[in-house]
Design an enzyme around this catalytic site. Structure first.
Site, mmCIF file in Angstrom:
data_model
loop_
_atom_site.group_PDB
_atom_site.id
_atom_site.type_symbol
_atom_site.label_atom_id
_atom_site.label_comp_id
_atom_site.label_asym_id
_atom_site.label_seq_id
_atom_site.Cartn_x
_atom_site.Cartn_y
_atom_site.Cartn_z
ATOM 1 C CB VAL A 115 -5.581 6.959 -9.400
ATOM 2 C CG1 VAL A 115 -6.905 7.193 -10.081
ATOM 3 C CG2 VAL A 115 -4.422 7.152 -10.368
ATOM 4 C CB ALA A 116 -7.805 5.258 -4.856
ATOM 5 C CD1 TRP A 117 -4.925 10.780 -0.684
ATOM 6 C CD2 TRP A 117 -3.934 11.623 -2.517
ATOM 7 N NE1 TRP A 117 -4.427 12.034 -0.368
ATOM 8 C CE2 TRP A 117 -3.813 12.567 -1.481
ATOM 9 C CE3 TRP A 117 -3.378 11.920 -3.765
ATOM 10 C CZ2 TRP A 117 -3.178 13.796 -1.648
ATOM 11 C CZ3 TRP A 117 -2.743 13.129 -3.940
ATOM 12 C CH2 TRP A 117 -2.647 14.050 -2.889
ATOM 13 C CE LYS A 121 0.730 3.695 -18.995
ATOM 14 N NZ LYS A 121 -0.279 4.710 -18.626
ATOM 15 C CG PHE A 160 -4.804 1.470 -0.774
ATOM 16 C CD1 PHE A 160 -4.768 0.240 -1.399
ATOM 17 C CD2 PHE A 160 -3.783 1.780 0.114
ATOM 18 C CE1 PHE A 160 -3.732 -0.663 -1.165
ATOM 19 C CE2 PHE A 160 -2.748 0.892 0.364
ATOM 20 C CZ PHE A 160 -2.727 -0.336 -0.275
ATOM 21 C CG ASP A 173 0.283 3.542 -15.213
ATOM 22 O OD1 ASP A 173 -0.571 4.265 -15.739
ATOM 23 O OD2 ASP A 173 0.041 2.358 -14.894
#
Ligand code: 2IT
Length: 445
Positions: free
Chosen positions: A239-241, A124, A236, A164
């Site tokens: 990822v949420a989308w 990461k 929002f 990310d």
């Protein structure tokens, strides 16, 4: 192996790295019993070797804004473990990023990538730079300065970064362009690329889609389905989308999304137009979700509050680590939640996780649930290596198969005598055993 002894040593050495210590403790507590049945692991000091990253790059990132003012940020790449493949994992650009954040994410990524069945190690990276509110030119200058430091340490068979939080297709584009110029090669070193220059179809949606496929497996095991269920999503962003899109496609009703400013309750549920609007909001709004309630008057904005107070069947944390605490977990349980699945990395605090498991709720951790994102990154690497592009259907079918396999591994290692599946234990043991065996077989390196 005694978890407490190892943790005491790590706590003394890395006293301020709270998130890293939290992530390590969770894995060690899950694997202790199985690990102690393998004296060959203990003899080779596998735990001690796996909890420390292979190496960490820390560097200065100087850049100037559009007015000519100079800024200095800190950049990092944590190459955690490459026992099962080249280092792989995203970059996070966010003002909250510290070395502790990236060590926790790199540690989690190692086991997540092992679960995907693809040959990828864990890493990461990122910076405390926040792209929100910056012009394209400013973001480009930052990305170029960042890659100027890092390019020698990454490569298609060495370390393959991706996006990310705060790193999307724009940032990947600027970093890829600069890498290509410095390295004089076009080998696909980053994933999440644009569709005309080596990107994979479905990659933008993959984390959210994969998360919902995983939830479907959890529910199907109980004879249930996501259809007609009420779903609360946090965040929002990308990822949420993806999660909202797939849940809606499968017949669920998504009633909430959230931002750092509060949450939106939309009792009528999201539809295609509203899900598209999320993308517009993300691109233009400077990290606030409130304008949704102006665009769609049937929705209500609750300032400074989190959506876990809403009654729902399924809760999907999709924003950031530790975004759902013990009190939130209590409230969700009291309100009758059926399933909670982390699509964010370590979205729930240890208190919340302990409560879900104590009450035998269907709960699944990020390293299993959100592995669809990095899985499609792995499929992007395969397509780049073959110099071919798969169709949307081909990628989606492979993603579905991978998520099904991950679910099966979690059940294999997490099934308890009363039939309850502890997905945390299952994911940790399945991921850990694979990495541990590879480390052991490769000798001291
Ligand atoms: O947390 C994650 O798995 C990601 N941010 C995706 C990493 C990747 O390499 O695609």
């Amino acid at each position: 192996m005694k978890v407490e002894e190892i943790m005491l040593r790590l706590e003394a050495k890395y006293a301020h790295e709270r998130e890293y210590l939290q992530a390590v403790r969770e894995v060690l507590e899950s694997i202790e019993i199985i690990y102690n049945q393998h004296p060959e692991f203990e003899k080779a000091k596998i735990i001690e070797r796996i909890v420390e990253p292979d190496r960490i790059f820390t560097f200065k990132v100087p850049w100037h804004d559009d007015r000519g003012e100079i800024h200095v940020n800190t950049g990092y790449r944590v190459q955690f473990n490459n026992a099962i493949g080249p280092y792989k994992g995203g970059f996070r650009f966010h003002s909250s990023v510290t070395l502790s954040t990236l060590k926790f994410l790199g540690f989690e990524q190692t086991f997540k990538n092992a679960l995907t069945t693809l040959p990828m190690g864990g890493a990461k990276g990122g910076s405390d730079f926040n792209p929100r509110g910056k012009s394209d030119a400013e973001v480009m200058r930052f990305c170029q300065a960042f890659i100027t430091e890092l390019w020698r340490h990454i490569g298609p068979d060495t370390d393959v970064p991706a996006g990310d939080i705060g790193v999307g297709s724009r940032e990947i584009g600027y970093m890829y362009g600069w890498y290509k110029k410095l390295a004089r090669e076009n080998t696909g070193v980053l994933t999440g690329k644009g569709m005309t220059w080596g990107g994979s179809l479905i990659r933008p949606e993959a984390t959210g889609f994969g998360g919902v496929y995983f939830v479907e497996h959890i529910l199907q095991r109980q004879g249930l389905s996501i259809k007609d269920k009420t779903v609360v999503v946090s965040g929002f962003g990308n990822v949420a989308w993806g999660a909202a899109l797939k849940a809606t496609e499968l017949g669920a009703k998504v009633i909430a999304i959230s931002g750092p400013d509060g949450y939106i309750y939309d009792k009528t549920g999201l539809n295609k137009a509203k899900i598209d609007y999320m993308l517009y909001l993300r691109a233009t709004c400077n990290d606030v979700v409130q304008p949704y309630s102006e665009e769609f008057p049937e929705a209500v904005f609750f300032e400074g509050r989190r959506p876990w107070e809403l009654e729902c069947d399924i809760a999907l944390p999709c924003a950031i680590q530790n975004e759902l605490n013990g009190d939130d977990a209590r409230q969700l349980i009291d309100n009758g939640v059926i399933c909670v699945a982390e699509i964010s990395n370590m979205g729930c605090t240890p208190e919340a996780v302990a409560l879900f498991i104590k009450e035998k709720k269907l709960f699944a951790p990020g390293k299993a649930v959100n592995a669809g994102g990095v899985s499609v990154s792995g499929l992007e690497m395969t397509q780049n290596a073959m110099k071919l592009n798969w169709t949307k259907e081909e990628v989606d079918d492979k993603l579905k198969l991978i998520m099904s396999n991950i679910h099966e591994s979690c059940v294999k290692y997490g099934l308890q005598s009363d039939g309850y599946v502890d997905y945390v234990r299952g994911a940790n043991i399945a991921g850990f055993m694979k990495v541990a065996q590879a480390v052991l077989e490769q000798g001291l390196c």
